[in-house]
Design a protein around this motif. Structure first.
Motif, PDB file in Angstrom:
ATOM      1  N   UNK A   1       0.821  -1.204   0.000  1.00 39.43           N
ATOM      2  CA  UNK A   1       0.000   0.000   0.000  1.00 39.43           C
ATOM      3  C   UNK A   1       0.866   1.269   0.000  1.00 39.43           C
ATOM      4  N   UNK A   2       1.932   1.254   0.785  1.00 33.10           N
ATOM      5  CA  UNK A   2       2.812   2.424   0.865  1.00 33.10           C
ATOM      6  C   UNK A   2       3.440   2.733  -0.489  1.00 33.10           C
ATOM      7  N   UNK A   3       3.856   1.690  -1.210  1.00 38.01           N
ATOM      8  CA  UNK A   3       4.453   1.907  -2.535  1.00 38.01           C
ATOM      9  C   UNK A   3       3.424   2.489  -3.507  1.00 38.01           C
ATOM     10  N   UNK A   4       2.218   1.956  -3.473  1.00 41.38           N
ATOM     11  CA  UNK A   4       1.163   2.457  -4.376  1.00 41.38           C
ATOM     12  C   UNK A   4       0.804   3.908  -4.044  1.00 41.38           C
ATOM     13  N   UNK A   5       0.685   4.220  -2.755  1.00 37.33           N
ATOM     14  CA  UNK A   5       0.341   5.586  -2.345  1.00 37.33           C
ATOM     15  C   UNK A   5       1.448   6.555  -2.755  1.00 37.33           C
ATOM     16  N   UNK A   6       2.705   6.129  -2.584  1.00 40.42           N
ATOM     17  CA  UNK A   6       3.832   6.996  -2.955  1.00 40.42           C
ATOM     18  C   UNK A   6       3.812   7.305  -4.454  1.00 40.42           C
ATOM     19  N   UNK A   7       3.576   6.271  -5.268  1.00 42.25           N
ATOM     20  CA  UNK A   7       3.569   6.498  -6.719  1.00 42.25           C
ATOM     21  C   UNK A   7       2.374   7.356  -7.125  1.00 42.25           C
ATOM     22  N   UNK A   8       1.217   7.143  -6.501  1.00 45.72           N
ATOM     23  CA  UNK A   8       0.047   7.976  -6.792  1.00 45.72           C
ATOM     24  C   UNK A   8       0.322   9.432  -6.422  1.00 45.72           C
ATOM     25  N   UNK A   9       0.946   9.648  -5.272  1.00 48.03           N
ATOM     26  CA  UNK A   9       1.299  11.006  -4.844  1.00 48.03           C
ATOM     27  C   UNK A   9       2.264  11.658  -5.843  1.00 48.03           C
ATOM     28  N   UNK A  10       3.202  10.879  -6.366  1.00 43.68           N
ATOM     29  CA  UNK A  10       4.155  11.386  -7.366  1.00 43.68           C
ATOM     30  C   UNK A  10       3.435  11.769  -8.662  1.00 43.68           C
ATOM     31  N   UNK A  11       2.473  10.941  -9.083  1.00 42.63           N
ATOM     32  CA  UNK A  11       1.700  11.254 -10.292  1.00 42.63           C
ATOM     33  C   UNK A  11       0.906  12.554 -10.117  1.00 42.63           C
ATOM     34  N   UNK A  12       0.330  12.748  -8.937  1.00 48.21           N
ATOM     35  CA  UNK A  12      -0.428  13.975  -8.683  1.00 48.21           C
ATOM     36  C   UNK A  12       0.473  15.199  -8.777  1.00 48.21           C
ATOM     37  N   UNK A  13       1.679  15.120  -8.201  1.00 54.16           N
ATOM     38  CA  UNK A  13       2.606  16.250  -8.264  1.00 54.16           C
ATOM     39  C   UNK A  13       3.126  16.448  -9.687  1.00 54.16           C
ATOM     40  N   UNK A  14       3.368  15.349 -10.392  1.00 52.74           N
ATOM     41  CA  UNK A  14       3.860  15.417 -11.768  1.00 52.74           C
ATOM     42  C   UNK A  14       2.823  16.072 -12.679  1.00 52.74           C
ATOM     43  N   UNK A  15       1.539  15.812 -12.415  1.00 54.42           N
ATOM     44  CA  UNK A  15       0.466  16.347 -13.256  1.00 54.42           C
ATOM     45  C   UNK A  15       0.354  17.870 -13.172  1.00 54.42           C
TER      46      UNK A  15
END
Length: 418
Positions: free
Chosen positions: A272-286
């Protein structure tokens, strides 16, 4: 009688000058000047950084009757400038010292205007724009590269004008044939099709929700493994750190709520932590528009993840002589789809679309369109607020069997029924 003693003359060479500061000597190809004091001279030099061209100069001269021009390059230049050196000496009669400077010889040739051109400035020449005047200067004195660029720009302009005329004519014909309402409907349908182009593979024959959008299509095993170290802070996050995140507004609402709900089981918590981290990165990247540096999101992102972001979620654009990674509107739609799928895997395949919509800064209609294009079932739910108040939220659920693919026909039929 006493003889007058003259001071001894001394030569003083003033050193190697800047090429653009040489003294100028002129000769006229058509005779000698009767009144040199009536001449008006103007010297032009090339501003190019090219060492072969930066010393090019043009000398213009005007009298009441004729205009003259000479240059130190091209076919009209004097060969003696390259074979010989010229000097000009200035004698100070009091001190007897002569200062010697380098000089350059120009052969001035008369310039005859075209008889068809009137000497009086026309209204057209007076109203020329700065760009047009600069183009005229490039035609007369520009380098080969500048002239090539000018011709290319003019050809593109002609082609663009022809294309615009053709498009305008075609648009008029289509509007006359189909009508405005039909065109608007087609545009909406095309927009929905564009969304589907940026979705990961959808396995419609899946028997479980987790197999509709497979996790391996979002993160490869190598990419998932690379997230272990950067996601460690999320895996070990404490309640105090989450409160600090909320105060600092460093993360989205969905990320905060997901961190609050991390499972206690070590293996599940790590995933879950890995998925949340990548989702957070996508939000910032967007939120970016142009990616100028690979480290724009911080030094903690693994190289394989940075390459994935640039390769899958940006398009190359040419600007000011260099390539840059641009996040276009279509790429933002693709990032949104991946965020939704990650959120589904994190939240057991049911997500609060209203929360994600606000985190992504989308309008409600756009969020619902994307969710329906991803075959989610939409439902309503009440979310508690302060003072015992409630707010209506939209939920998106990925379940089997999948609902029919969202299309304009289903939307129009529903409107007719209601």
């Amino acid at each position: 009688m006493t003889a007058e003693v003259l001071p001894t003359a001394r030569w003083q060479y003033c050193g190697e000058p800047d090429e653009r500061r040489k003294a100028v000597l002129v000769q006229f190809s058509n005779g000698k000047l009767q009144n040199p004091g009536n001449m008006r001279f103007t010297l032009y030099h090339n501003d190019s950084e090219n060492p072969r061209k930066k010393n090019q100069r043009i000398l213009a001269a005007e009298t009441d009757r004729l205009s003259y021009v000479g240059n130190n390059f091209g076919t009209g230049a004097l060969k003696c400038n390259t074979l010989c050196r010229h000097f000009v000496g200035i004698l100070n009669k009091t001190s007897g010292q002569m200062e010697v400077y380098d000089a350059e010889l120009f052969n001035m040739q008369p310039l005859f205007e075209d008889e068809s051109v009137e000497s009086v400035p026309t209204l057209e020449s007076q109203t020329k724009s700065f760009r047009e005047k600069m183009d005229s200067c490039i035609e007369a004195f520009g380098t080969t590269k500048q002239k090539r660029s000018l011709n290319s720009r003019r050809m593109n302009k002609v082609g663009s004008e022809s294309l615009n005329l053709a498009v305008a004519k075609a648009a008029e014909n289509i509007i006359d044939t189909k009508g405005v309402d039909a065109l608007v409907s087609d545009a909406i349908q095309d927009d929905l099709q564009d969304i589907s182009l940026y979705l990961p593979p959808c396995h419609e024959d899946a028997t479980k929700p987790e197999d509709v959008y497979k996790f391996e299509d979002i993160l490869s095993p190598a990419e998932y493994e690379a997230l272990k170290i950067p996601s460690e802070a999320f895996r070990k996050v404490t309640s105090e750190e989450i409160l600090k995140m909320i105060e600092d507004s460093r993360h989205s609402t969905f990320v905060i709520e997901a961190l609050k709900a991390l499972p206690s089981n070590e293996e599940s918590r790590d995933r879950q932590a890995r998925c949340i981290w990548f989702l957070d990165t996508l939000l910032r990247f967007r939120t970016q528009k142009v990616i100028k540096k690979k480290s724009i999101l911080g030094p903690g992102i693994p190289h394989i993840v940075t390459s994935k972001l640039l390769k899958q979620f940006t398009c190359l654009s040419y600007n000011n002589g260099s390539l840059q990674n641009l996040i276009s509107n279509s790429m933002k739609a693709k990032i949104t789809a991946y965020v939704v799928i990650l959120a589904l895997h994190i939240n057991n395949f049911q997500i609060d679309l209203t929360v994600l919509q606000r985190d992504l800064k989308l309008n409600k209609k756009r969020m619902i369109e994307i969710a329906k294009a991803m075959r989610l079932k939409i439902s309503k739910s009440k979310s508690p607020l302060v003072d015992s108040m409630e707010e209506e939220h939209r939920l998106g659920t990925l379940s089997i069997p999948l609902p029919p693919a969202y299309s304009l026909e289903h939307q129009s039929k529903r409107k007719k029924v209601t």
